[in-house]
Design an enzyme around this catalytic site. Structure first.
Site: not given
Length: 313
Positions: A216, A220, A227, A163
Site C-alpha cells: 500500500d 500511494t 488522494r 501509509k
C-alpha cells in the site's frame, strides 16, 4: 441509491462504470429498514466502506440494527482522531460491545482499477483465522481479485493507516520538484519507521513487508491517483488543508496527528512522520524540512542486532 437500483451505476463515484456482479445488476439498499432486514440474513457480511473519521458516527446511528453475531469487514485505512484509536477499537466502542466478529481489509487497491478488472491482491486480517478465511472466500473471485489472510489485525490496520501521512509526504516531495531518487529513498526509510511503530504497538513486523504495508505504501506514494499524494502536492504549493478537504477525503491528515501521539507514547523517534506532520500544520517550510531530514546525524542503515526484517531496507 435510486440510480444504483434503477440505472445500475453510482452517479457520484466512478459513474462511467456499471455496477454488476457476473453481468447481473446489483441492488442498492436504500433505507435503514432495508438494511436491518438484510442483516438478519444467515451468514451475511457487513462491509464498512466508509472514510475512517465517519465510520464511528455511522456505527452509532445503526448499532441497534447490527446483530452481535454479524461479521463486519472494515475497509477504512485510518486511525480514529477523536479518541486516538485504531479503527477496530473505535468500532467496538461505538457498538458498545466487548466482542463482535470483525475483520480488516487492506492493501494496494485503487477502486477504479478494481472495477476495470485489473488483477488486484489485498489482505484481510482477524484475530480468528476462520473469520478472515470467510471474507477471503466471499471476496476472492479467482480471476482478478485475490484476498490473502492474516492473523495480525493490528499490523494490517497500522500499515493501511500510517501509509497515508507518508503518502502526503511523498506528494510534497513531488510538489517540490524532486525526482525518483528522493522519492525512492524517502519511501524506503518510511518503511522502516512504519515497521518500528508497528512493533511498538504490538503488530508483527512481517506484516509491514506485505500487502498492507509495503504494498500500500508503494501504491500511494508513487501514484497521483492517491488522494493523499495529491494532497501533499497541493499543500506544498501553498493551498490550505481546509480547502483541499472540501474536494476529497484525505485520511493522512488526521492520521498524522494520531501517529505523532503513538510515537510519543512509545518513545520513538520517527523523523519522516515528524516532518510530514510539521509541514501539514505549516510549522516549518519546505527548505527547513529538507534540512531537517538530510542534516540528521549519520548512522548505519539498520540497527545492529535487529531481529526483524524490513521490506526495501
Amino acid at each position: 441509491c435510486r440510480c444504483i437500483n434503477e440505472e445500475g451505476y453510482n452517479p457520484k463515484y466512478l459513474s462511467k462504470y456499471p455496477l454488476t456482479v457476473d453481468g447481473n445488476k446489483i441492488t442498492g439498499i436504500c433505507t435503514k429498514e432495508d438494511l436491518a432486514k438484510h442483516l438478519q440474513t444467515p451468514d451475511v457480511l457487513l462491509i464498512l466502506a466508509l472514510p475512517c473519521q465517519k465510520t464511528v458516527d455511522w456505527i452509532c446511528d445503526h448499532r441497534s440494527i447490527i446483530p452481535p453475531n454479524v461479521l463486519i469487514c472494515s475497509t477504512a485505512k485510518g486511525l480514529y482522531l477523536k479518541t486516538k484509536q485504531l479503527i477496530g477499537h473505535a468500532i467496538l466502542d461505538a457498538l458498545d460491545r466487548a466482542e463482535q466478529p470483525l475483520t480488516f481489509l487492506s492493501g494496494p487497491g485503487f477502486a477504479e482499477e478494481i472495477v476495470k478488472g485489473h488483477p488486484t491482491s489485498v489482505v484481510v486480517a482477524s484475530d480468528q483465522l476462520f473469520l478472515a478465511v470467510r471474507v477471503q472466500r466471499i471476496m476472492s473471485n479467482m480471476r482478478n481479485f485475490r484476498v490473502y489472510t492474516s492473523q495480525d489485525p493490528i499490523g494490517v490496520q497500522l500499515g493501511g493507516a500510517l501509509k497515508n501521512p507518508l503518502a502526503v509526504g511523498a506528494g510534497m516531495l513531488t510538489g517540490m520538484g524532486f525526482g525518483i531518487n528522493t522519492l525512492s529513498g524517502s519511501v524506503t526509510r518510511a518503511s522502516r519507521e512504519l515497521c518500528d511503530l508497528c512493533i511498538a504497538m504490538g503488530g508483527d513486523p512481517q506484516t509491514i513487508n506485505g500487502l498492507s504495508g509495503i504494498g500500500d505504501l508503494v501504491l500511494t506514494c508513487f501514484s497521483d491517483k492517491s488522494r493523499n499524494q495529491r494532497c501533499g502536492q497541493r499543500l506544498i504549493k501553498g493551498e490550505r488543508i481546509e480547502d483541499i478537504q472540501k474536494d476529497y477525503t484525505v485520511e493522512g491528515v488526521a492520521t498524522a496527528d494520531v501517529a505523532m501521539v503513538y510515537a510519543e507514547m512509545c518513545g520513538l523517534e520517527l523523523p519522516l512522520f515528524s516532518v510530514v506532520h510539521a509541514l501539514i500544520h505549516k510549522t516549518i517550510d519546505a527548505d527547513k524540512a529538507v534540512e531537517m531530514m538530510m542534516g540528521r546525524s549519520l548512522k548505519p542503515e539498520t540497527d545492529r542486532g535487529s531481529h526483524h526484517a524490513v521490506g526495501l531496507v
